[in-house]
Structure formats: C-alpha cells, structure tokens
Enzyme design. Structure first.
Site, PDB file in Angstrom:
ATOM      1  N   ASN A  10       3.852  36.843  13.968  1.00 25.65           N
ATOM      2  CA  ASN A  10       5.157  37.427  13.644  1.00 25.65           C
ATOM      3  C   ASN A  10       4.909  38.830  13.110  1.00 25.65           C
ATOM      4  O   ASN A  10       4.484  38.998  11.973  1.00 25.65           O
ATOM      5  CB  ASN A  10       5.866  36.566  12.579  1.00 25.65           C
ATOM      6  CG  ASN A  10       7.188  37.176  12.138  1.00 25.65           C
ATOM      7  OD1 ASN A  10       7.696  38.097  12.783  1.00 25.65           O
ATOM      8  ND2 ASN A  10       7.747  36.667  11.054  1.00 25.65           N
ATOM      9  N   TRP A  11       5.164  39.806  13.973  1.00 24.75           N
ATOM     10  CA  TRP A  11       4.903  41.202  13.573  1.00 24.75           C
ATOM     11  C   TRP A  11       5.936  41.718  12.574  1.00 24.75           C
ATOM     12  O   TRP A  11       5.752  42.753  11.981  1.00 24.75           O
ATOM     13  CB  TRP A  11       4.906  42.102  14.800  1.00 24.75           C
ATOM     14  CG  TRP A  11       3.693  42.002  15.678  1.00 24.75           C
ATOM     15  CD1 TRP A  11       2.675  41.072  15.607  1.00 24.75           C
ATOM     16  CD2 TRP A  11       3.362  42.875  16.761  1.00 24.75           C
ATOM     17  NE1 TRP A  11       1.741  41.327  16.583  1.00 24.75           N
ATOM     18  CE2 TRP A  11       2.131  42.426  17.307  1.00 24.75           C
ATOM     19  CE3 TRP A  11       3.975  43.992  17.341  1.00 24.75           C
ATOM     20  CZ2 TRP A  11       1.519  43.059  18.391  1.00 24.75           C
ATOM     21  CZ3 TRP A  11       3.373  44.623  18.421  1.00 24.75           C
ATOM     22  CH2 TRP A  11       2.156  44.152  18.930  1.00 24.75           C
ATOM     23  N   LYS A  12       7.054  41.018  12.448  1.00 29.01           N
ATOM     24  CA  LYS A  12       8.178  41.492  11.623  1.00 29.01           C
ATOM     25  C   LYS A  12       8.545  42.920  12.049  1.00 29.01           C
ATOM     26  O   LYS A  12       8.416  43.250  13.214  1.00 29.01           O
ATOM     27  CB  LYS A  12       7.823  41.402  10.146  1.00 29.01           C
ATOM     28  CG  LYS A  12       7.225  40.053   9.749  1.00 29.01           C
ATOM     29  CD  LYS A  12       7.185  39.854   8.279  1.00 29.01           C
ATOM     30  CE  LYS A  12       6.427  38.579   7.980  1.00 29.01           C
ATOM     31  NZ  LYS A  12       6.631  38.088   6.643  1.00 29.01           N
ATOM     32  N   HIS A  96      13.929  32.100  10.343  1.00 28.81           N
ATOM     33  CA  HIS A  96      12.898  32.631   9.425  1.00 28.81           C
ATOM     34  C   HIS A  96      13.530  32.879   8.058  1.00 28.81           C
ATOM     35  O   HIS A  96      14.682  33.295   7.958  1.00 28.81           O
ATOM     36  CB  HIS A  96      12.301  33.915   9.998  1.00 28.81           C
ATOM     37  CG  HIS A  96      11.067  34.341   9.270  1.00 28.81           C
ATOM     38  ND1 HIS A  96      11.113  34.992   8.063  1.00 28.81           N
ATOM     39  CD2 HIS A  96       9.753  34.175   9.566  1.00 28.81           C
ATOM     40  CE1 HIS A  96       9.871  35.211   7.648  1.00 28.81           C
ATOM     41  NE2 HIS A  96       9.027  34.735   8.540  1.00 28.81           N
ATOM     42  N   GLU A  98      13.267  35.194   6.032  1.00 35.48           N
ATOM     43  CA  GLU A  98      13.777  36.561   5.812  1.00 35.48           C
ATOM     44  C   GLU A  98      15.144  36.742   6.475  1.00 35.48           C
ATOM     45  O   GLU A  98      15.970  37.514   5.982  1.00 35.48           O
ATOM     46  CB  GLU A  98      12.736  37.582   6.316  1.00 35.48           C
ATOM     47  CG  GLU A  98      11.525  37.613   5.383  1.00 35.48           C
ATOM     48  CD  GLU A  98      10.210  38.033   6.021  1.00 35.48           C
ATOM     49  OE1 GLU A  98      10.215  38.588   7.128  1.00 35.48           O
ATOM     50  OE2 GLU A  98       9.155  37.780   5.396  1.00 35.48           O
ATOM     51  N   GLU A 168       7.202  27.027   6.498  1.00 36.51           N
ATOM     52  CA  GLU A 168       6.819  28.264   5.832  1.00 36.51           C
ATOM     53  C   GLU A 168       7.382  28.271   4.410  1.00 36.51           C
ATOM     54  O   GLU A 168       8.523  28.720   4.194  1.00 36.51           O
ATOM     55  CB  GLU A 168       7.388  29.462   6.592  1.00 36.51           C
ATOM     56  CG  GLU A 168       6.858  29.604   7.990  1.00 36.51           C
ATOM     57  CD  GLU A 168       6.837  31.065   8.404  1.00 36.51           C
ATOM     58  OE1 GLU A 168       5.741  31.569   8.635  1.00 36.51           O
ATOM     59  OE2 GLU A 168       7.906  31.690   8.436  1.00 36.51           O
ATOM     60  N   GLY A 174       3.773  36.321   2.713  1.00 35.21           N
ATOM     61  CA  GLY A 174       3.481  37.703   2.337  1.00 35.21           C
ATOM     62  C   GLY A 174       3.008  37.864   0.895  1.00 35.21           C
ATOM     63  O   GLY A 174       2.933  38.981   0.387  1.00 35.21           O
ATOM     64  N   SER A 212       0.827  33.364   4.416  1.00 37.39           N
ATOM     65  CA  SER A 212      -0.471  33.952   4.030  1.00 37.39           C
ATOM     66  C   SER A 212      -1.649  33.236   4.690  1.00 37.39           C
ATOM     67  O   SER A 212      -2.691  33.025   4.068  1.00 37.39           O
ATOM     68  CB  SER A 212      -0.622  33.959   2.499  1.00 37.39           C
ATOM     69  OG  SER A 212       0.401  34.747   1.911  1.00 37.39           O
TER      70      SER A 212
HETATM   71  C1  PEP Z   1       5.791  34.960   8.260  1.00 38.84           C
HETATM   72  O1  PEP Z   1       6.538  35.837   7.866  1.00 38.84           O
HETATM   73  O2  PEP Z   1       6.172  34.224   9.165  1.00 38.84           O
HETATM   74  C2  PEP Z   1       4.481  34.806   7.627  1.00 38.84           C
HETATM   75  C3  PEP Z   1       3.869  33.673   7.753  1.00 38.84           C
HETATM   76  O3  PEP Z   1       3.994  35.902   6.946  1.00 38.84           O
HETATM   77  P1  PEP Z   1       2.573  36.045   6.203  1.00 38.84           P
HETATM   78  O4  PEP Z   1       1.525  35.438   7.093  1.00 38.84           O
HETATM   79  O5  PEP Z   1       2.383  37.512   6.024  1.00 38.84           O
HETATM   80  O6  PEP Z   1       2.687  35.304   4.914  1.00 38.84           O
END
Ligand code: PEP
Length: 249
Positions: A10-12, A96, A98, A168, A174, A212
């Site tokens: 997931n590049w966001k 997600h 976010e 998640e 993050g 993470s």
């Molecule tokens: C995500 O946003 O889906 C995610 C898992 O981010 P990160 O790996 O940076 O925690």
C-alpha cells in the site's frame, strides 16, 4: 488448509511519478520462481496504468487504494471501480483505517463499494482493525466482529477467492509497533471464526496482517497458522525491503 500466500503493498499518497516509475521497474523482476505468493501493488490512481504496463508478463498485479461507491455520473473527484478495472488493475483496497478515519467511511458506503468493485470484476482487500483505545478497553474483538458483520452480506455475494481480509490494528499502522505474532494470530483465528458465521468456505479465506510489517518481523508473523500474508505500507516503498518481506514467506 492450503491457502496461497498473499502479499500486498500500500503506497498510500507517496512518491512522485519518476519515483513511482523507478520503484515499479525495480519490483517488476520478481518472478514466479522467487515466490509462490500472490503479489499486489496498490498504487495511487494516477499510477495505475504505469503499474499495469510495467507488470505485463510479470507475476505482479495492480490494485487501487479505494473506489467510488457509485457506478458513474456527477461525483466530482471520484474514481469508479470500472475506471480502475479499465486500467487493467484487478484489486482494490477497501475500508482502510485511514479512509474510515479521514473520510468517515462506514458500513453502508463500504458495502456499496464492495458491490461496485465486484460488478466491475475487481477483487477486494477488505481492511478491519481496532484502535488503541478499543484494545485498551478490551473492545477489540467486538470491534472486529462488528466491522466484518456489517459488510458480510455484501461479501457473501462474491466468490470466495475474490476477497482477502486484512487485519490492520490501527495502533500498529505506521507506528513501528507491530502486533506480536501471538497477538496477531489470536485475532486472525478469531476473524476466521467470525467468518464461519457467514461463509461455509471460511477456512479458504485468506487473512493477511498489516501494521509496521518489515523484513525483520515478517517471517515470525508468517509462521502463524492463520496469517496468510501481509499488507505492507512504509516498507513497500523500498524495493529491497518489500522483496525481502515476500521472500520471508
Ligand atoms: C497500511 O497502511 O496498510 C500499513 C500496513 O502501513 P505500515 O506498514 O506503514 O504500518
């Protein structure tokens, strides 16, 4: 139960076009020989075509990070599932944390998005996860139960191999605070049980971990019996790190 491992990036909202092209090129030489996993790179909308063109003939698939809950029409700024599919992407992330947090996405809208994605022949990575407050108040199981239950009837309309659940925990995204393999496994096993209420084929549904995930912690997570892969944010922005996670399976 033999479930094909699933690793998604997931590049966001990261990378300019030149950086995106470089990363896509660096990723595209991952071959079937290197990994038996299904691998999906979820890029920002403007890079969908760049990704699908770069990945032609490779093992990599392209995904978007969202799609509209509407099919077509006067919805300024929206991108329909059919538009995404027409760029040859075959997955979309939905739900997600976010999107839930910054865009107030809730069950009715998410169910509509699931149906739109399916109608356009996009497969779905559906995200669920509790906040730190919910975990501290021991509401994490209730929260996940609710997040799955409220979209279950929309997901039931899909073939079982058309969606993946991503667990998640919001406190791990993050933040550098990964859930321990045991904590993640506990929740993955719980999710599989919840899925049994709605899906006779629940043992075949892939449940991936996100939060993470790094080359350092991926292998221990992947050893858990109900963790079928990962959704990777930060560590997917570096080709070497992402490949290392893929090869940890
Ligand atoms: C995500 O946003 O889906 C995610 C898992 O981010 P990160 O790996 O940076 O925690």
């Amino acid at each position: 139960m033999n479930r094909k491992p699933f690793i998604a990036a997931n590049w966001k909202m990261n990378l300019n076009r030149t950086e995106a092209q470089t990363l896509l090129r660096d990723l595209s030489n991952i071959s079937v020989k290197d990994s038996e996993s299904e691998i999906v790179i979820c890029v920002p909308f403007p890079y969908l075509l760049l990704a699908t063109e770069q990945f032609q003939g490779s093992q990599l698939q392209t995904g978007s990070q969202d799609c509209s809950s509407h099919a077509v029409g006067a919805y300024t700024g929206e991108t329909s599932a059919a538009m995404i599919r027409s760029c040859n992407a075959n997955y979309t992330l939905l739900g997600h944390s976010e999107r839930r947090r910054y865009h107030g996405e809730k069950a009715t809208e998410l169910s509509a998005k699931i149906r739109e994605a399916h109608a356009a022949q996009l497969k779905i990575i559906f995200c669920v996860g509790e906040t730190l407050e919910e975990r501290e108040q021991k509401l994490h199981f209730n929260c996940i139960h609710e997040q799955i239950g409220e979209v279950a009837s929309a997901l039931q309309e899909l073939p079982i191999d058309s969606f993946v659940i991503a667990y998640e925990p919001v406190w791990a995204i993050g933040t550098g605070k990964t859930a321990s393999p045991e904590t993640a496994q506990e929740m993955h096993a719980y999710i599989r049980n919840v899925l049994k209420n709605s899906f006779s084929m629940a043992p075949q549904i892939r449940i991936i971990y996100g939060g993470s995930c790094t080359p350092e912690n991926a292998a221990a997570l992947f050893k858990q019996p109900d963790i079928d892969g990962a959704l990777v944010g930060g560590a997917s922005l570096n080709a070497a790190s992402f490949k290392s996670i893929i090869h940890s399976y």
